[in-house]
Design a protein around this motif. Sequence first.
Motif, PDB file in Angstrom:
ATOM      1  N   MET A   1       0.833  -1.201   0.000  1.00 23.83           N
ATOM      2  CA  MET A   1       0.000   0.000   0.000  1.00 23.83           C
ATOM      3  C   MET A   1       0.870   1.254   0.000  1.00 23.83           C
ATOM      4  O   MET A   1       1.899   1.289   0.661  1.00 23.83           O
ATOM      5  N   GLY A   2       0.471   2.304  -0.729  1.00 23.78           N
ATOM      6  CA  GLY A   2       1.266   3.537  -0.800  1.00 23.78           C
ATOM      7  C   GLY A   2       1.238   4.296   0.519  1.00 23.78           C
ATOM      8  O   GLY A   2       0.379   4.071   1.355  1.00 23.78           O
ATOM      9  N   SER A   3       2.210   5.223   0.692  1.00 22.61           N
ATOM     10  CA  SER A   3       2.272   6.004   1.919  1.00 22.61           C
ATOM     11  C   SER A   3       1.019   6.887   2.033  1.00 22.61           C
ATOM     12  O   SER A   3       0.541   7.416   1.032  1.00 22.61           O
ATOM     13  N   PRO A   6       2.218  12.338   1.260  1.00 26.65           N
ATOM     14  CA  PRO A   6       3.220  12.621   0.228  1.00 26.65           C
ATOM     15  C   PRO A   6       4.476  13.163   0.904  1.00 26.65           C
ATOM     16  O   PRO A   6       4.455  13.472   2.097  1.00 26.65           O
ATOM     17  N   LYS A   7       5.546  13.297   0.137  1.00 33.09           N
ATOM     18  CA  LYS A   7       6.775  13.877   0.678  1.00 33.09           C
ATOM     19  C   LYS A   7       6.483  15.291   1.207  1.00 33.09           C
ATOM     20  O   LYS A   7       5.608  15.983   0.669  1.00 33.09           O
ATOM     21  N   GLY A   8       7.185  15.670   2.275  1.00 31.83           N
ATOM     22  CA  GLY A   8       6.931  16.987   2.870  1.00 31.83           C
ATOM     23  C   GLY A   8       7.366  18.139   1.963  1.00 31.83           C
ATOM     24  O   GLY A   8       8.079  17.944   0.980  1.00 31.83           O
ATOM     25  N   ILE A   9       6.926  19.328   2.340  1.00 32.66           N
ATOM     26  CA  ILE A   9       7.271  20.539   1.578  1.00 32.66           C
ATOM     27  C   ILE A   9       8.252  21.366   2.410  1.00 32.66           C
ATOM     28  O   ILE A   9       8.080  21.490   3.632  1.00 32.66           O
ATOM     29  N   LEU A  10       9.238  21.922   1.727  1.00 35.65           N
ATOM     30  CA  LEU A  10      10.207  22.788   2.410  1.00 35.65           C
ATOM     31  C   LEU A  10       9.755  24.241   2.262  1.00 35.65           C
ATOM     32  O   LEU A  10       9.606  24.736   1.131  1.00 35.65           O
ATOM     33  N   PHE A  11       9.511  24.913   3.386  1.00 39.67           N
ATOM     34  CA  PHE A  11       9.116  26.331   3.369  1.00 39.67           C
ATOM     35  C   PHE A  11      10.296  27.167   3.837  1.00 39.67           C
ATOM     36  O   PHE A  11      10.793  26.973   4.956  1.00 39.67           O
ATOM     37  N   VAL A  12      10.743  28.067   2.982  1.00 37.67           N
ATOM     38  CA  VAL A  12      11.876  28.927   3.317  1.00 37.67           C
ATOM     39  C   VAL A  12      11.335  30.312   3.649  1.00 37.67           C
ATOM     40  O   VAL A  12      10.774  30.993   2.790  1.00 37.67           O
ATOM     41  N   ILE A  13      11.487  30.693   4.911  1.00 36.42           N
ATOM     42  CA  ILE A  13      10.962  31.984   5.369  1.00 36.42           C
ATOM     43  C   ILE A  13      12.152  32.926   5.547  1.00 36.42           C
ATOM     44  O   ILE A  13      13.089  32.620   6.290  1.00 36.42           O
ATOM     45  N   LEU A 198      -0.396   9.935  -4.530  1.00 33.08           N
ATOM     46  CA  LEU A 198      -0.953   9.140  -3.433  1.00 33.08           C
ATOM     47  C   LEU A 198      -1.898   8.071  -3.957  1.00 33.08           C
ATOM     48  O   LEU A 198      -2.712   8.341  -4.844  1.00 33.08           O
ATOM     49  N   GLU A 199      -1.792   6.890  -3.351  1.00 32.73           N
ATOM     50  CA  GLU A 199      -2.639   5.786  -3.798  1.00 32.73           C
ATOM     51  C   GLU A 199      -4.124   6.155  -3.666  1.00 32.73           C
ATOM     52  O   GLU A 199      -4.933   5.900  -4.557  1.00 32.73           O
ATOM     53  N   LEU A 200      -4.447   6.826  -2.571  1.00 37.27           N
ATOM     54  CA  LEU A 200      -5.838   7.228  -2.326  1.00 37.27           C
ATOM     55  C   LEU A 200      -6.372   8.075  -3.479  1.00 37.27           C
ATOM     56  O   LEU A 200      -7.485   7.865  -3.975  1.00 37.27           O
ATOM     57  N   VAL A 201      -5.547   9.006  -3.944  1.00 35.72           N
ATOM     58  CA  VAL A 201      -5.985   9.908  -5.013  1.00 35.72           C
ATOM     59  C   VAL A 201      -6.028   9.161  -6.339  1.00 35.72           C
ATOM     60  O   VAL A 201      -6.966   9.309  -7.131  1.00 35.72           O
ATOM     61  N   ASN A 203      -6.648   6.069  -6.730  1.00 34.44           N
ATOM     62  CA  ASN A 203      -7.829   5.215  -6.731  1.00 34.44           C
ATOM     63  C   ASN A 203      -9.090   6.009  -7.075  1.00 34.44           C
ATOM     64  O   ASN A 203      -9.983   5.513  -7.751  1.00 34.44           O
ATOM     65  N   LEU A 204      -9.132   7.265  -6.617  1.00 29.18           N
ATOM     66  CA  LEU A 204     -10.310   8.102  -6.894  1.00 29.18           C
ATOM     67  C   LEU A 204     -10.498   8.300  -8.386  1.00 29.18           C
ATOM     68  O   LEU A 204     -11.592   8.305  -8.908  1.00 29.18           O
ATOM     69  N   TYR A 205      -9.370   8.500  -9.065  1.00 27.58           N
ATOM     70  CA  TYR A 205      -9.450   8.848 -10.486  1.00 27.58           C
ATOM     71  C   TYR A 205      -9.264   7.643 -11.405  1.00 27.58           C
ATOM     72  O   TYR A 205      -9.489   7.742 -12.603  1.00 27.58           O
ATOM     73  N   GLY A 206      -8.799   6.521 -10.838  1.00 33.69           N
ATOM     74  CA  GLY A 206      -8.598   5.329 -11.643  1.00 33.69           C
ATOM     75  C   GLY A 206      -7.720   5.592 -12.839  1.00 33.69           C
ATOM     76  O   GLY A 206      -6.776   6.366 -12.777  1.00 33.69           O
ATOM     77  N   GLY A 207      -8.068   5.006 -13.956  1.00 31.91           N
ATOM     78  CA  GLY A 207      -7.251   5.120 -15.163  1.00 31.91           C
ATOM     79  C   GLY A 207      -7.307   6.493 -15.807  1.00 31.91           C
ATOM     80  O   GLY A 207      -6.477   6.826 -16.639  1.00 31.91           O
ATOM     81  N   VAL A 208      -8.238   7.322 -15.411  1.00 32.83           N
ATOM     82  CA  VAL A 208      -8.413   8.621 -16.056  1.00 32.83           C
ATOM     83  C   VAL A 208      -7.126   9.423 -16.008  1.00 32.83           C
ATOM     84  O   VAL A 208      -6.726  10.073 -16.963  1.00 32.83           O
ATOM     85  N   MET A 209      -6.434   9.334 -14.826  1.00 34.17           N
ATOM     86  CA  MET A 209      -5.229  10.138 -14.649  1.00 34.17           C
ATOM     87  C   MET A 209      -4.092   9.699 -15.560  1.00 34.17           C
ATOM     88  O   MET A 209      -3.234  10.483 -15.917  1.00 34.17           O
TER      89      MET A 209
END
Length: 211
Positions: A1-3, A6-13, A198-201, A203-209
Amino acid sequence: MGSPWPKGILFVISGPSGVGKTSIIRAVLERVERVVFSVSCTTRPQRPGEVDGIDYFFISVEKFQQMISENAFLEWAIVHDNYYGTPAKFVFENLEKGFDVILDIDVQGALKVKSTYPAAKFVFIAPPSFETLRERLRRRGTESEERIARRLENAKRELRHIPEFEYLLINEDLETSISSLISIIQAERLKFERLKELELVRNLYGGVMDG
Ligand SMILES: Nc1ncnc2c1ncn2[C@@H]1O[C@H](COP(=O)(O)OP(=O)(O)OP(=O)(O)O)[C@@H](O)[C@H]1O
Ligand SMILES: Nc1nc2c(ncn2[C@@H]2O[C@H](COP(=O)(O)O)[C@@H](O)[C@H]2O)c(=O)[nH]1
């Protein structure tokens, strides 16, 4: 199963000294989940009330130079006569785990990250006026008048780089700035480009993506 993350985002302030970066970031860390702060290394003297390992890792110039030679920094710079650097290992380990990471670094450092890790999100915090910046530095009471003058000189140079950042926050009212930074983080988290692995996403869109 996928994580599930998703990988985190780096915010540079980034932004001039005394503009309010630390105040904004502290509040955001208390209010937003799955976001961590990258504690920098510095050779500047510890201020009263600062805690080693929380505010900074306070290290010697020799140790700092050794870390440079070991490529231990994502970026480093000399800011107001002292070395400051972002330990790379902490940043990448947390991004891999799916945590968003916040850096509070000067403009030179931000531009270095932009060239080595352009996927990061770059936020410039500006003062409502130069006079307000001077007042905030004075009221904070951590710097001599001479050092304040130096920081204000650097601020003039730093403000010229605003167009190289993606987001601009003018820190007039602290609560508004905190909410704005939280909105930026939340909007970046919801970008489809980021979520589509993401696997969840999927799965929502199936083959369309996949076309
Ligand atoms: N919106 C605001 N209105 C009034 N005062 C503020 C605001 N934001 C921050 N301050 C005050 O300004 C001073 C400087 O803020 P802070 O230490 O967060 O700045 P900084 O950008 O992190 O500085 P440095 O880069 O030197 O670490 C502090 O005394 C803080 O309480
Ligand atoms: N390039 C980097 N700049 C950094 C880092 N950590 C902090 N800073 C910046 O230094 C100034 C001064 O901070 P102060 O705590 O001494 O007032 C401020 O603009 C910080 O953003 C770093 O790792 N790299």
